[in-house]
Design a protein around this motif. Structure first.
Motif, PDB file in Angstrom:
ATOM      1  N   ALA A 184       7.754   5.291  -0.756  1.00  0.00           N
ATOM      2  CA  ALA A 184       8.167   4.467   0.094  1.00  0.00           C
ATOM      3  C   ALA A 184       7.295   4.269   1.683  1.00  0.00           C
ATOM      4  O   ALA A 184       7.085   3.071   2.004  1.00  0.00           O
ATOM      5  CB  ALA A 184       9.603   4.652   0.593  1.00  0.00           C
ATOM      6  N   ASP A 185       6.797   5.527   1.722  1.00  0.00           N
ATOM      7  CA  ASP A 185       5.886   5.496   2.978  1.00  0.00           C
ATOM      8  C   ASP A 185       4.729   4.899   2.935  1.00  0.00           C
ATOM      9  O   ASP A 185       4.010   3.978   3.404  1.00  0.00           O
ATOM     10  CB  ASP A 185       5.595   6.979   3.480  1.00  0.00           C
ATOM     11  CG  ASP A 185       6.783   7.608   4.178  1.00  0.00           C
ATOM     12  OD1 ASP A 185       7.502   7.277   5.049  1.00  0.00           O
ATOM     13  OD2 ASP A 185       7.181   8.756   3.846  1.00  0.00           O
ATOM     14  N   MET A 186       4.295   4.926   1.709  1.00  0.00           N
ATOM     15  CA  MET A 186       2.928   4.402   1.323  1.00  0.00           C
ATOM     16  C   MET A 186       2.955   3.186   1.056  1.00  0.00           C
ATOM     17  O   MET A 186       1.968   2.149   1.375  1.00  0.00           O
ATOM     18  CB  MET A 186       2.521   5.064  -0.103  1.00  0.00           C
ATOM     19  CG  MET A 186       2.113   6.609  -0.028  1.00  0.00           C
ATOM     20  SD  MET A 186       0.945   7.180   0.964  1.00  0.00           S
ATOM     21  CE  MET A 186       1.739   8.275   1.914  1.00  0.00           C
ATOM     22  N   GLU A 191       1.408  -2.034   3.231  1.00  0.00           N
ATOM     23  CA  GLU A 191       1.748  -3.348   3.719  1.00  0.00           C
ATOM     24  C   GLU A 191       0.868  -3.715   5.082  1.00  0.00           C
ATOM     25  O   GLU A 191       0.314  -4.834   5.434  1.00  0.00           O
ATOM     26  CB  GLU A 191       3.157  -3.448   4.051  1.00  0.00           C
ATOM     27  CG  GLU A 191       3.852  -4.836   4.487  1.00  0.00           C
ATOM     28  CD  GLU A 191       3.639  -5.034   5.948  1.00  0.00           C
ATOM     29  OE1 GLU A 191       3.487  -6.235   6.249  1.00  0.00           O
ATOM     30  OE2 GLU A 191       3.784  -4.163   6.722  1.00  0.00           O
ATOM     31  N   ILE A 192       0.788  -2.810   5.941  1.00  0.00           N
ATOM     32  CA  ILE A 192      -0.195  -2.919   7.180  1.00  0.00           C
ATOM     33  C   ILE A 192      -1.615  -3.267   6.701  1.00  0.00           C
ATOM     34  O   ILE A 192      -2.136  -4.141   7.081  1.00  0.00           O
ATOM     35  CB  ILE A 192       0.330  -1.794   7.983  1.00  0.00           C
ATOM     36  CG1 ILE A 192       1.377  -1.562   8.627  1.00  0.00           C
ATOM     37  CG2 ILE A 192      -0.903  -1.739   9.203  1.00  0.00           C
ATOM     38  CD1 ILE A 192       1.837  -0.256   9.351  1.00  0.00           C
ATOM     39  N   LEU A 204      -6.387   8.634   2.494  1.00  0.00           N
ATOM     40  CA  LEU A 204      -5.348   9.610   2.674  1.00  0.00           C
ATOM     41  C   LEU A 204      -5.886  10.867   2.828  1.00  0.00           C
ATOM     42  O   LEU A 204      -6.563  11.562   1.986  1.00  0.00           O
ATOM     43  CB  LEU A 204      -4.481   9.503   1.508  1.00  0.00           C
ATOM     44  CG  LEU A 204      -3.448   8.000   1.470  1.00  0.00           C
ATOM     45  CD1 LEU A 204      -2.643   8.460   0.210  1.00  0.00           C
ATOM     46  CD2 LEU A 204      -2.863   7.851   2.553  1.00  0.00           C
ATOM     47  N   LEU A 205      -5.642  11.652   3.833  1.00  0.00           N
ATOM     48  CA  LEU A 205      -5.917  12.943   4.083  1.00  0.00           C
ATOM     49  C   LEU A 205      -4.743  14.022   4.010  1.00  0.00           C
ATOM     50  O   LEU A 205      -3.829  13.642   4.747  1.00  0.00           O
ATOM     51  CB  LEU A 205      -6.548  13.087   5.414  1.00  0.00           C
ATOM     52  CG  LEU A 205      -7.807  12.066   5.683  1.00  0.00           C
ATOM     53  CD1 LEU A 205      -8.282  12.285   6.984  1.00  0.00           C
ATOM     54  CD2 LEU A 205      -9.100  12.360   4.775  1.00  0.00           C
ATOM     55  N   TYR A 241      -1.263   5.826  -6.251  1.00  0.00           N
ATOM     56  CA  TYR A 241      -0.170   4.847  -6.093  1.00  0.00           C
ATOM     57  C   TYR A 241      -0.656   3.900  -5.067  1.00  0.00           C
ATOM     58  O   TYR A 241      -0.516   2.683  -5.140  1.00  0.00           O
ATOM     59  CB  TYR A 241       1.138   5.772  -5.552  1.00  0.00           C
ATOM     60  CG  TYR A 241       2.330   4.706  -5.048  1.00  0.00           C
ATOM     61  CD1 TYR A 241       2.976   4.613  -6.197  1.00  0.00           C
ATOM     62  CD2 TYR A 241       2.569   4.258  -3.772  1.00  0.00           C
ATOM     63  CE1 TYR A 241       4.337   3.478  -5.760  1.00  0.00           C
ATOM     64  CE2 TYR A 241       3.662   3.465  -3.547  1.00  0.00           C
ATOM     65  CZ  TYR A 241       4.446   3.213  -4.674  1.00  0.00           C
ATOM     66  OH  TYR A 241       5.530   2.068  -4.281  1.00  0.00           O
ATOM     67  N   VAL A 242      -1.222   4.211  -4.011  1.00  0.00           N
ATOM     68  CA  VAL A 242      -1.870   3.528  -2.942  1.00  0.00           C
ATOM     69  C   VAL A 242      -2.922   2.486  -3.499  1.00  0.00           C
ATOM     70  O   VAL A 242      -3.055   1.480  -3.228  1.00  0.00           O
ATOM     71  CB  VAL A 242      -2.231   4.199  -1.700  1.00  0.00           C
ATOM     72  CG1 VAL A 242      -3.435   3.423  -0.699  1.00  0.00           C
ATOM     73  CG2 VAL A 242      -1.220   4.705  -0.861  1.00  0.00           C
ATOM     74  N   TYR A 243      -3.837   3.124  -4.148  1.00  0.00           N
ATOM     75  CA  TYR A 243      -5.157   2.686  -4.609  1.00  0.00           C
ATOM     76  C   TYR A 243      -4.594   1.352  -5.577  1.00  0.00           C
ATOM     77  O   TYR A 243      -5.287   0.424  -5.808  1.00  0.00           O
ATOM     78  CB  TYR A 243      -6.072   3.332  -5.125  1.00  0.00           C
ATOM     79  CG  TYR A 243      -6.912   4.292  -4.230  1.00  0.00           C
ATOM     80  CD1 TYR A 243      -6.863   3.898  -2.613  1.00  0.00           C
ATOM     81  CD2 TYR A 243      -7.161   5.520  -4.356  1.00  0.00           C
ATOM     82  CE1 TYR A 243      -7.304   4.705  -1.782  1.00  0.00           C
ATOM     83  CE2 TYR A 243      -7.467   6.147  -3.398  1.00  0.00           C
ATOM     84  CZ  TYR A 243      -7.794   5.954  -2.176  1.00  0.00           C
ATOM     85  OH  TYR A 243      -8.131   6.828  -1.190  1.00  0.00           O
TER      86      TYR A 243
END
Ligand code: SF4
Length: 249
Positions: A184-186, A191-192, A204-205, A241-243
């Motif tokens: 959910a954070d991702m 979105e930004i 992401l680090l 998930y992000v990519y």
């Protein structure tokens, strides 16, 4: 000595690295500037926080001369990165430094910023900047305030002005267990990032504890005492998930 009584050609710095490889494109001369108004709970450089009476002084000439000795290493897209601390506290001086790096050395300029300050001269500075690396620390103002003593609004303002000026941007987010490590954070970060067509990289680090000893040396309570480092498997899962969801330039 306070920053604001230093001469116009003198920067208040923490340290330099002649062969930095994580601070932008290619091999770079990285200048870590002293002073930062934020207080991120995961900061591993608390020794850069205080400007007054801290750090050492280096002139623009000194930096350009040092870089000229290693110019061959920087020529394939490398150059200068100003980081910190928060480099934009000394933005007006960086304008002249960047001009010299471009015109005298023919190299590129990168700013690595937390966006904690928005200097009046930002557009003049960005006109001489090839890449801005922006920390997108948290995805809402409440968490920014709670965990960094900052605001998301300032980061959004920097995204807006870099878009207006047509400067390439990379984004970085440090992921801390139980603070910003869920899908959910991702979704919120994605979105930004997806609002901005000029972002070419999102990293992401993983939160790590390598800076913890510095807090003990400075006699400052470590804000994340007892929080485990983010595991590599968790980081990879979040990256995947992000990519799958992000749109980059
Ligand atoms: S912005 Fe950077 S230097 Fe400043 S407190 Fe946060 S991590 Fe540390």
């Amino acid at each position: 000595m306070s920053n604001n009584i230093l001469a116009d050609d003198i920067l208040n710095i923490h340290s330099v690295q002649s062969f930095a490889t994580l601070e932008g494109e290619g091999i770079r001369f990285a200048v870590f500037l002293q002073g930062c108004p934020y207080r991120c709970v995961y900061c591993h450089n608390p020794d850069t926080w205080y400007g007054e009476g801290q750090g050492t002084n280096l002139s623009i000439d000194d930096i350009v001369t040092k870089m000229s000795h290693y110019k061959g290493f920087y020529k394939n897209g490398g150059g200068l990165t100003v980081t910190g601390g928060e480099p934009l506290l000394q933005a007006s001086k960086i304008i002249e430094l960047f001009r010299r790096v471009r015109e005298d050395l023919g190299l590129t300029n990168t700013i690595d910023t937390s966006c904690a300050v928005m200097p009046d001269c930002i557009e003049d500075l960005l006109a001489l900047t090839d890449l801005v690396i922006i920390d997108l620390k948290f995805h809402n103002n409440a968490d920014y305030n709670k965990y960094a003593k900052g605001t998301l609004d300032k980061t959004i303002a920097m995204l807006d002005v870099t878009l207006k000026m047509g400067v390439n941007v990379w984004i970085r987010t440090v992921v801390v267990p139980d603070i910003n490590d869920t899908n959910a954070d991702m979704d919120k970060y994605v979105e930004i990032v997806n609002r901005y067509p000029h972002i070419s990289k999102y990293e992401l680090l993983a939160y790590h504890t390598m800076g913890e000893f510095k807090y003990a040396e400075l006699n400052i309570k470590y804000p994340l005492a007892g929080v485990e480092q983010l595991s590599l498997s968790k980081l990879k899962s979040l990256q995947k998930y992000v990519y799958e969801r992000i749109n980059l330039k």
